[in-house]
Write an enzyme that holds these catalytic residues in place. Structure first.
Site, PDB file in Angstrom:
ATOM      1  N   THR A  29      53.222  78.700  48.375  1.00  0.00           N
ATOM      2  CA  THR A  29      53.333  77.122  48.726  1.00  0.00           C
ATOM      3  C   THR A  29      52.705  77.258  50.140  1.00  0.00           C
ATOM      4  OG1 THR A  29      55.530  77.776  49.554  1.00  0.00           O
ATOM      5  CG2 THR A  29      55.726  77.027  47.462  1.00  0.00           C
ATOM      6  N   GLU A  59      56.400  74.659  43.260  1.00  0.00           N
ATOM      7  CA  GLU A  59      57.689  75.140  42.562  1.00  0.00           C
ATOM      8  C   GLU A  59      57.910  74.538  41.147  1.00  0.00           C
ATOM      9  OE1 GLU A  59      57.408  74.379  45.646  1.00  0.00           O
ATOM     10  OE2 GLU A  59      58.582  75.564  47.103  1.00  0.00           O
ATOM     11  N   LYS A 104      66.789  59.107  61.865  1.00  0.00           N
ATOM     12  CA  LYS A 104      68.138  58.460  61.845  1.00  0.00           C
ATOM     13  C   LYS A 104      68.214  57.761  62.899  1.00  0.00           C
ATOM     14  CE  LYS A 104      71.380  59.664  58.885  1.00  0.00           C
ATOM     15  NZ  LYS A 104      72.038  60.806  58.424  1.00  0.00           N
ATOM     16  N   TRP A 145      69.484  55.398  58.655  1.00  0.00           N
ATOM     17  CA  TRP A 145      68.252  56.221  58.251  1.00  0.00           C
ATOM     18  C   TRP A 145      66.965  55.175  57.860  1.00  0.00           C
ATOM     19  CZ3 TRP A 145      66.885  54.653  53.202  1.00  0.00           C
ATOM     20  CH2 TRP A 145      66.084  55.374  52.584  1.00  0.00           C
TER      21      TRP A 145
HETATM   22  P1  AMP Z   1      53.083  71.186  47.092  1.00  0.00           P
HETATM   23  O1  AMP Z   1      54.005  72.132  46.615  1.00  0.00           O
HETATM   24  O2  AMP Z   1      52.094  71.543  48.197  1.00  0.00           O
HETATM   25  O3  AMP Z   1      52.456  70.634  46.067  1.00  0.00           O
HETATM   26  O4  AMP Z   1      53.876  69.805  47.998  1.00  0.00           O
HETATM   27  C1  AMP Z   1      54.991  69.439  47.390  1.00  0.00           C
HETATM   28  C2  AMP Z   1      55.405  68.031  48.213  1.00  0.00           C
HETATM   29  O5  AMP Z   1      54.513  67.093  48.286  1.00  0.00           O
HETATM   30  C3  AMP Z   1      56.511  67.345  47.558  1.00  0.00           C
HETATM   31  O6  AMP Z   1      57.784  68.112  47.668  1.00  0.00           O
HETATM   32  C4  AMP Z   1      56.842  66.129  48.157  1.00  0.00           C
HETATM   33  O7  AMP Z   1      57.161  66.271  49.615  1.00  0.00           O
HETATM   34  C5  AMP Z   1      54.969  66.033  48.343  1.00  0.00           C
HETATM   35  N1  AMP Z   1      54.893  65.094  47.276  1.00  0.00           N
HETATM   36  C6  AMP Z   1      54.395  65.253  46.060  1.00  0.00           C
HETATM   37  N2  AMP Z   1      54.121  63.955  45.521  1.00  0.00           N
HETATM   38  C7  AMP Z   1      54.292  63.047  46.305  1.00  0.00           C
HETATM   39  C8  AMP Z   1      54.490  61.712  46.040  1.00  0.00           C
HETATM   40  N3  AMP Z   1      53.972  61.145  44.932  1.00  0.00           N
HETATM   41  N4  AMP Z   1      55.158  61.038  47.128  1.00  0.00           N
HETATM   42  C9  AMP Z   1      55.513  61.541  48.281  1.00  0.00           C
HETATM   43  N5  AMP Z   1      55.454  62.783  48.347  1.00  0.00           N
HETATM   44  C10 AMP Z   1      55.166  63.491  47.649  1.00  0.00           C
END
Ligand code: AMP
Length: 543
Positions: free
Chosen positions: A185, A331, A441, A446
């Site tokens: 990640t 994940e 906040k 929020w």
């Molecule tokens: P990654 O593991 O690098 O793919 O990142 C995952 C994270 O990207 C998620 O936990 C979200 O915070 C963000 N994310 C993915 N898709 C979206 C979405 N459609 N809207 C907002 N955040 C997103």
């Protein structure tokens, strides 16, 4: 009483065999460093992945060994996906945009024995060579003519390596729970964490991905994955496309090039394209400037970050392309939700339809969702209550590689805590409001930074926007809007703030605006809020 059905393992090699048998003639088109439009078929690619499997066995690699790739999206990378995982090794895809220290950490933590690398990324590895001395072999993904001068030791040329082998190869009958791929990640804090997929999770996720309300893939489709093969298995595209026989168009190093993407879409008959919002900004900007329309594209799956309302409108109104927003994480393999309308919602008024489309979407069967408050109490699905978003399912990680539960990422009752904060409405549509760490906040209430960013992005003079919470003497925290102006555009603070009138609650409107030349991004293109907060650490709101 037990059922009487066969217990055949769900294996990645079975997708390869199915693809070669039923869709052998289907085309894979790739842009590569050495060819602007390489063409081959599924049959070719699977044959070559078997040659690769033979080569790896011949070099003494053992099942379970990690074999890394640092490469763009093209047919050779796809062959490695199947040749490595299908033969029982673990295909560890590495993001070339990571910092050198992260690359070193990841390669050593994964204990990669071999690394396959694109010609363009060879210098990256040469620089960190002294720190990754445990790697035993490097394979440069080109032919003899394309081989660069290199200081990498034990180096092989990809075409020569597989050229010496036969296509005759029997895929091993693996346990479906054996590890198949590894992806770290792109955490913004701490060391990267490894997510270890298995054959079963991958095949189940591929089934889910092709469903009509997710990607809706069929043998009549042509798919352009602009989402990289080095990030969460390109959202499962290699497996889903081969499972159903969709033509694949790989953009290679041209992922951020709006003109090249438009050309590929139009000339290859692309029906579905997938990527993060940033790449689509480049495409839409090019189309607007060049006066071009996306005539063949039917839909795009956009995820990885919130999709701005203005982007949905432009795809739909200008190009007649359906936007499906998806949400997920490394994940989660990554698919968790996808946004399509339910029966009865097809004729919502335009504004309401757009409100709905800006949400992350409904849970996909196979991924359970829940939101919980600070005490872990489950919250209602009323579209208002917001809380920590947790997920559970057969393609969600149960732990991180070699961390043995120490990450604290899972609840006692077996749910994975995503680190996202969300609402879920009565129809099951989930909307991400923030990362847990980014929540603002103000006066005990929020404010969603994502919604403010989305609104700001709707201003024609804004190229990119981010909102962070900054300490405020009265309200504890207030939102600060940080804007990158679009090229040749001018917009000032007052006009920018006025733009929020009537679009969000008055007390949500940012207290100030700062204009910058660029925003910091993570290796996967997300805005690096932690870095922004550092940049604005000394900032205080005007009196
Ligand atoms: P990654 O593991 O690098 O793919 O990142 C995952 C994270 O990207 C998620 O936990 C979200 O915070 C963000 N994310 C993915 N898709 C979206 C979405 N459609 N809207 C907002 N955040 C997103």
């Amino acid at each position: 009483m037990r059922g009487l059905m066969m217990n055949t393992p769900l294996l990645i090699s079975s997708i390869a065999e199915h693809a070669a048998r039923f869709h052998g003639d289907r085309e894979i088109v790739s842009v590569t460093a050495d060819n602007p439009r390489h063409r081959c078929t599924f049959r070719d690619a699977i044959g070559r992945s078997k040659k690769l499997a033979n080569a790896l066995a011949g070099h003494g690699l053992q099942q379970g060994d990690r074999i890394a790739t640092i490469a763009w999206n093209d047919y050779r990378h796809l062959e490695i996906y199947f040749g490595v995982s299908g033969a029982g090794y673990v295909c560890h895809t590495i993001n070339p945009r990571l910092f050198p220290e992260q690359l070193v950490f990841i390669i050593n933590h994964a204990e990669d024995r071999w690394v396959f690398v694109d010609v363009m990324m060879v210098p990256l590895l040469e620089k960190i060579l002294p720190q990754i001395s445990a790697v035993e072999g490097f394979v440069i993904m080109t032919d003899e003519a394309g081989m660069p001068e290199t200081s990498l030791p034990n180096v092989h040329c990809y075409e020569t390596l597989i050229g010496a082998e036969t296509e005759v190869y029997e895929w091993p009958a693996l346990d479906e729970r054996s590890a198949s791929a590894l992806c770290y990640t792109s955490g913004t804090t701490g060391d990267p964490k490894g997510v270890l997929y298995d054959h079963r999770s991958t095949v189940l996720h591929a089934f889910a991905g092709v469903a009509p309300d997710v990607m809706g893939l069929s043998s009549r489709d042509c798919v352009l994955p602009v989402v990289p093969l080095f990030h969460v298995n390109a959202w499962g595209i290699p497996y889903s496309t081969l499972m159903v026989g969709s033509k694949i168009v790989f953009p290679g190093p041209k992922m951020g090039d709006g003109e090249a993407l438009c050309e590929l879409m139009e000339s290859e008959g692309v029906t579905i394209a997938l990527g993060v919002p940033t790449v689509w900004l480049a495409l839409l900007q090019y189309c607007a400037q060049a006066g071009r329309l996306l005539t063949g594209l039917k839909r795009t799956l956009i995820g990885g970050a919130a999709v701005p309302r203005s982007m949905i409108q432009e795809f739909e109104d200008v190009h007649d392309v359906e936007v499906r927003q998806g949400w997920g994480m490394t994940e989660m393999s990554p698919l968790g939700t996808c946004n399509t309308v339910k029966a009865g919602m097809e004729s919502l008024p335009r504004d309401e339809a757009l409100d709905l489309a800006t949400k992350a979407g409904r849970g996909i069967f196979g991924c359970e969702l829940r939101i919980v408050d600070d005490k872990g109490e489950v919250l209602p699905w009323d579209g208002v209550a917001y809380g920590a978003l947790q997920v559970r399912g057969p393609w969600i990680c149960s732990d991180y590689f070699k961390l043995d539960g120490s990450a604290g990422s899972h609840t006692d009752d077996g749910w994975f805590d995503t680190g996202d904060v969300a609402t879920i409405d009565p129809h099951g549509y989930m909307a991400i409001t923030d990362r847990t760490k980014d929540v603002i906040k103000s006066g005990g209430e929020w404010i969603s930074s994502i919604e403010l960013e989305n609104t700001a992005m709707g201003h024609p003079a804004v190229a990119e926007a981010a909102v962070i919470g900054v300490a405020h003497p009265k309200w504890t925290e207030r939102p600060l809007l940080i804007v990158v102006r679009a090229e040749g555009q001018d917009v000032g603070k007052d006009e920018m703030l006025k733009f929020f009138d009537g679009k969000v609650a008055t007390w949500w409107i940012p207290t100030d605006v700062q204009f910058v030349d660029e925003l910091p991004h993570t290796a996967t293109g997300k805005i690096k809020k932690i870095e922004l907060r550092r940049q604005f650490a000394d900032y205080s709101f005007p009196e």
